[in-house]
Design an enzyme around this catalytic site. Sequence first.
Site, PDB file in Angstrom:
ATOM      1  N   HIS A  88       4.675  -8.902  14.634  1.00  0.00           N
ATOM      2  CA  HIS A  88       3.993  -9.084  13.384  1.00  0.00           C
ATOM      3  C   HIS A  88       3.583  -7.582  13.006  1.00  0.00           C
ATOM      4  O   HIS A  88       2.701  -7.713  11.732  1.00  0.00           O
ATOM      5  CB  HIS A  88       2.875  -9.535  13.869  1.00  0.00           C
ATOM      6  CG  HIS A  88       3.111 -11.044  14.899  1.00  0.00           C
ATOM      7  ND1 HIS A  88       2.433 -12.838  13.720  1.00  0.00           N
ATOM      8  CD2 HIS A  88       3.173 -12.323  15.392  1.00  0.00           C
ATOM      9  CE1 HIS A  88       2.835 -13.381  13.598  1.00  0.00           C
ATOM     10  NE2 HIS A  88       3.340 -13.739  15.475  1.00  0.00           N
ATOM     11  N   ASP A 131       0.153  -1.331   8.462  1.00  0.00           N
ATOM     12  CA  ASP A 131      -0.128  -2.440   8.856  1.00  0.00           C
ATOM     13  C   ASP A 131       0.861  -3.204   8.470  1.00  0.00           C
ATOM     14  O   ASP A 131       1.760  -3.337   7.494  1.00  0.00           O
ATOM     15  CB  ASP A 131      -1.637  -3.348   7.842  1.00  0.00           C
ATOM     16  CG  ASP A 131      -2.461  -3.385   8.347  1.00  0.00           C
ATOM     17  OD1 ASP A 131      -1.885  -3.642   9.979  1.00  0.00           O
ATOM     18  OD2 ASP A 131      -3.516  -3.545   8.236  1.00  0.00           O
TER      19      ASP A 131
END
Length: 473
Positions: A155, A362
């Site tokens: 992730h 991110d």
Amino acid sequence: MSRLIVVSNRVGPIGDAARAGGLAVALVEALKSSGGIWFGWTGDVIEEADTRLKLESAGPLTLATIDLSADDFDAYYNGFANRSLWPLFHFRTGLVQYDRDNFAGYSRVNAAFAKALLPLVQQDDLIWVHDYHFLLFAEELRKLGCTRPIGHFLHIPFPPRELLTTLPNHEELVKALFAFDILGFQTEHDRDRFFDYVRMEVGGSILGDKARCFNRTVTARAFPIGIDAGTFANFASTDDGQKQFASMRDMLRGRRQIIGVDRLDYTKGLPERFNAFERMLEDHEEHRGEVSLLQVAPPSRTDVSEYQDLRLELEGMAGHINGRFAEFNWTPIRYLNRSFARQALAGLYRASHVGLVTPLRDGMNLVAKEYVAAQDPEDPGVLVLSRFAGAAKQLTDAVIVNPYDVQGMADAMNVALTMPLDERKDRYTKLMKVISEEDIGHWRTSYLEALSSVEHAGVTGGSLHGDQNGAVA
């Protein structure tokens, strides 16, 4: 249909998955459709190690959890996972702390979890492992003789080879990844950085989407995670969403608002964001008294010193900016260290003229997608998005910024605040099309189809040429 086993650091919730977020929704739907097990840590820390399973039935699926001892929690979770892997994979080598005892604890927990799960694995199961907490998990299962297809989805970003090699045991970690059958990454850039390491550091080969090394072959692809765009758009019309929208608009009294919603973490670029907002107020007097920044930053990892320092820094910055620019009826920055229900957030997003999503790095960042989904199609706000968020690879019609460029972010905020309605609507329409087509269901289905195809091809065990038990070479 194969049964699914999901492995993640934390498990659930089941009954209120929509409130918890998109990932919980996706995993619960996948588990309900196939039946299966969601396996991970209970969240409880006990004095002595105890890997006895706790089983809880929830309709067609089972929650299977185990506790962590205090020593394992400190070494595995607080230590190697969050003081080594988390900063390294977010390109923050200056914050990486490496300790052999922590890595030993990380290895021990991966092995203990694999041993606890193995008795539950049936002959037709697919195993889907999530995130940086369990990079060694498939290798430990293979050592125990498991030959079922095992996939991993990361992730967070995957770091460049030059950064990954600063970790003393980098090759051991990458070799363990080859015990999986499918490696899923958020973006093709992440996947390509993995390929670069395989080629340049350990002399492996790449053919299409397959990497070959350590006498094993693994398939590596990008599977960008999404949100349930339709559901989140409807959140703005729920009672809670409408209440927050009306309350915020009443408070603004015709003024405009920029919103940021981020977990309190040094990867999110919050000090840089505050600096950029201050610069915008310096450069554009017309926004003083008329535009405010609402920053929602729920605390996380409060026992880690870097996070404590960040909270103090942001409180000081907000106080400085407010002291410099505030008027008796206007506060430039409202800084909230608390969380909101997702329905309430949808109302806050819709009441905000600009969504500011500017992480330094991110994996994806679903706030960017949620902000767009919550907008009024007839009067949408503008998304300002960091080029270093994985979402920027899909959401190219946002206003893309470099979060290290304070002046550039200040200019982008001004552009967003002054953008004509026709352009705002055009950008929103294009962004919403991407978010709706590449949603959480698409992510889940495409990944599980890839993992299932491993079984159909009769190729499992993280190797095209391994022994019949799929054991590690």
